[in-house]
Write a protein that holds these residues in place. Structure first.
Motif, mmCIF file in Angstrom:
data_model
loop_
_atom_site.group_PDB
_atom_site.id
_atom_site.type_symbol
_atom_site.label_atom_id
_atom_site.label_comp_id
_atom_site.label_asym_id
_atom_site.label_seq_id
_atom_site.Cartn_x
_atom_site.Cartn_y
_atom_site.Cartn_z
ATOM 1 N N ALA A 81 0.838 -1.210 0.000
ATOM 2 C CA ALA A 81 0.000 0.000 0.000
ATOM 3 C C ALA A 81 0.870 1.256 0.000
ATOM 4 O O ALA A 81 0.568 2.238 -0.691
ATOM 5 C CB ALA A 81 -0.916 -0.001 1.224
ATOM 6 N N LEU A 82 1.974 1.212 0.749
ATOM 7 C CA LEU A 82 2.887 2.353 0.804
ATOM 8 C C LEU A 82 3.554 2.589 -0.548
ATOM 9 O O LEU A 82 3.695 3.736 -0.989
ATOM 10 C CB LEU A 82 3.947 2.124 1.881
ATOM 11 C CG LEU A 82 3.484 2.307 3.330
ATOM 12 C CD1 LEU A 82 4.505 1.725 4.293
ATOM 13 C CD2 LEU A 82 3.257 3.784 3.633
ATOM 14 N N ARG A 83 3.973 1.510 -1.217
ATOM 15 C CA ARG A 83 4.631 1.666 -2.519
ATOM 16 C C ARG A 83 3.651 2.206 -3.567
ATOM 17 O O ARG A 83 4.011 3.081 -4.368
ATOM 18 C CB ARG A 83 5.206 0.319 -2.974
ATOM 19 C CG ARG A 83 6.371 -0.168 -2.104
ATOM 20 C CD ARG A 83 7.026 -1.409 -2.692
ATOM 21 N NE ARG A 83 8.048 -1.926 -1.779
ATOM 22 C CZ ARG A 83 7.898 -2.992 -0.994
ATOM 23 N NH1 ARG A 83 6.742 -3.661 -1.019
ATOM 24 N NH2 ARG A 83 8.870 -3.402 -0.208
ATOM 25 N N ILE A 84 2.432 1.684 -3.560
ATOM 26 C CA ILE A 84 1.420 2.182 -4.507
ATOM 27 C C ILE A 84 1.135 3.655 -4.243
ATOM 28 O O ILE A 84 1.049 4.472 -5.177
ATOM 29 C CB ILE A 84 0.120 1.361 -4.388
ATOM 30 C CG1 ILE A 84 0.357 -0.075 -4.869
ATOM 31 C CG2 ILE A 84 -1.004 2.012 -5.205
ATOM 32 C CD1 ILE A 84 -0.826 -0.994 -4.631
ATOM 33 N N THR A 85 1.001 3.996 -2.965
ATOM 34 C CA THR A 85 0.757 5.389 -2.596
ATOM 35 C C THR A 85 1.917 6.278 -3.023
ATOM 36 O O THR A 85 1.721 7.383 -3.539
ATOM 37 C CB THR A 85 0.545 5.512 -1.072
ATOM 38 O OG1 THR A 85 -0.518 4.644 -0.670
ATOM 39 C CG2 THR A 85 0.198 6.939 -0.688
ATOM 40 N N GLY A 86 3.149 5.793 -2.803
ATOM 41 C CA GLY A 86 4.333 6.554 -3.194
ATOM 42 C C GLY A 86 4.379 6.822 -4.685
ATOM 43 O O GLY A 86 4.634 7.950 -5.119
ATOM 44 N N PHE A 87 4.131 5.780 -5.488
ATOM 45 C CA PHE A 87 4.106 5.947 -6.946
ATOM 46 C C PHE A 87 3.025 6.948 -7.355
ATOM 47 O O PHE A 87 3.244 7.802 -8.227
ATOM 48 C CB PHE A 87 3.856 4.605 -7.636
ATOM 49 C CG PHE A 87 5.093 3.788 -7.844
ATOM 50 C CD1 PHE A 87 6.134 4.261 -8.643
ATOM 51 C CD2 PHE A 87 5.229 2.541 -7.254
ATOM 52 C CE1 PHE A 87 7.293 3.503 -8.842
ATOM 53 C CE2 PHE A 87 6.381 1.779 -7.437
ATOM 54 C CZ PHE A 87 7.408 2.267 -8.235
ATOM 55 N N ALA A 88 1.854 6.842 -6.735
ATOM 56 C CA ALA A 88 0.750 7.750 -7.066
ATOM 57 C C ALA A 88 1.116 9.200 -6.757
ATOM 58 O O ALA A 88 0.812 10.111 -7.535
ATOM 59 C CB ALA A 88 -0.506 7.337 -6.301
ATOM 60 N N PHE A 89 1.783 9.419 -5.619
ATOM 61 C CA PHE A 89 2.206 10.771 -5.271
ATOM 62 C C PHE A 89 3.209 11.317 -6.290
ATOM 63 O O PHE A 89 3.128 12.484 -6.701
ATOM 64 C CB PHE A 89 2.828 10.800 -3.877
ATOM 65 C CG PHE A 89 1.833 10.960 -2.767
ATOM 66 C CD1 PHE A 89 0.912 11.994 -2.768
ATOM 67 C CD2 PHE A 89 1.820 10.072 -1.697
ATOM 68 C CE1 PHE A 89 -0.002 12.148 -1.746
ATOM 69 C CE2 PHE A 89 0.910 10.220 -0.658
ATOM 70 C CZ PHE A 89 -0.009 11.249 -0.681
ATOM 71 N N TYR A 90 4.152 10.498 -6.703
ATOM 72 C CA TYR A 90 5.149 10.948 -7.672
ATOM 73 C C TYR A 90 4.513 11.285 -9.020
ATOM 74 O O TYR A 90 4.886 12.269 -9.667
ATOM 75 C CB TYR A 90 6.222 9.870 -7.858
ATOM 76 C CG TYR A 90 7.258 9.837 -6.759
ATOM 77 C CD1 TYR A 90 7.429 10.923 -5.891
ATOM 78 C CD2 TYR A 90 8.065 8.722 -6.560
ATOM 79 C CE1 TYR A 90 8.366 10.906 -4.886
ATOM 80 C CE2 TYR A 90 9.024 8.693 -5.544
ATOM 81 C CZ TYR A 90 9.161 9.789 -4.716
ATOM 82 O OH TYR A 90 10.109 9.768 -3.710
ATOM 83 N N ILE A 91 3.553 10.477 -9.437
ATOM 84 C CA ILE A 91 2.835 10.770 -10.688
ATOM 85 C C ILE A 91 2.084 12.088 -10.557
ATOM 86 O O ILE A 91 2.060 12.916 -11.477
ATOM 87 C CB ILE A 91 1.859 9.622 -11.034
ATOM 88 C CG1 ILE A 91 2.652 8.357 -11.399
ATOM 89 C CG2 ILE A 91 0.946 10.030 -12.200
ATOM 90 C CD1 ILE A 91 1.780 7.133 -11.550
#
Length: 210
Positions: A81-91
């Protein structure tokens, strides 16, 4: 004592669920009014709210894990969940930065930023209440993860303040480009959140979201 801990964990879980539901509603309204009013800052704020829903899933799971095994460490669900959230924030950061500079280049201005002011004020009040509630539960449980989540909720308040200032300056004084500048401020905090998500995903460290 055990029953009291279970009660507090239920409160913590309820706060996590409320945070998710609120962010979902906020995201829908903010992105809708952001597109309708051509306010990039409001639209970006709403998109961030959707990402916070994903993050909230990890937090809710964390509370359940703590209840079942207080001494356990972050599991794979939370890390994913943290990695998905991190990628979403960067996008989101890339999209907001490009859109902001494009609007500055073309001189685009919002139709109005009234709803940005409304949503930001409501968000500040709700998020501050959540910070108080999470801190109270975290202190009573002496739970570092819950206290860290409370501190991370402060980031939502910072972003709401940026939206309020940029929306107010444009709506009341017609300051040019302030909507785009405010959007860049949101992008800065989104980048910090994304970085912290990846740091937490790769360790058992619980951030204070400084």
């Amino acid at each position: 004592m055990v029953s009291q801990e279970k009660k507090l964990l239920k409160v913590a879980f309820g706060l996590a669920i409320f945070t998710m539901v609120y962010n979902l509603a906020e995201g829908i309204l903010a992105t809708h009014w952001g597109m309708e009013d051509e306010s990039l800052a409001l639209f970006g704020f709403g998109t961030d709210s959707f990402i916070e829903v994903i993050s909230g899933m990890g937090i809710a799971h964390m509370v359940v894990r703590i209840g079942r095994n207080p001494g356990s460490k972050r599991d794979e669900f939370e890390r994913t969940a943290l990695r998905i959230t991190g990628f979403a924030f960067y996008i989101l950061v890339v999209g907001l930065a490009i859109s902001s500079f494009y609007n500055i280049w073309t001189g685009h201005q919002p139709v109005t930023t009234f709803w940005g002011m409304v949503i930001s004020v409501v968000s500040i009040l709700v998020m501050w209440a959540l910070v108080i509630g999470k801190r109270r539960v975290g202190k009573q449980l002496q739970s570092e993860p819950i206290l860290a989540d409370a501190n991370c909720t402060l980031v939502c308040i910072y972003m709401s303040v940026i939206l309020l200032i940029s929306s107010g300056l444009y709506e009341w004084f017609g300051v040019p480009y302030v909507d785009s500048v405010g959007t860049l401020g949101l992008a800065y905090f989104a980048f910090k959140e994304g970085r912290e998500c990846f740091e937490k995903a790769n360790s058992d460290w619980y951030c204070g979201c400084d």
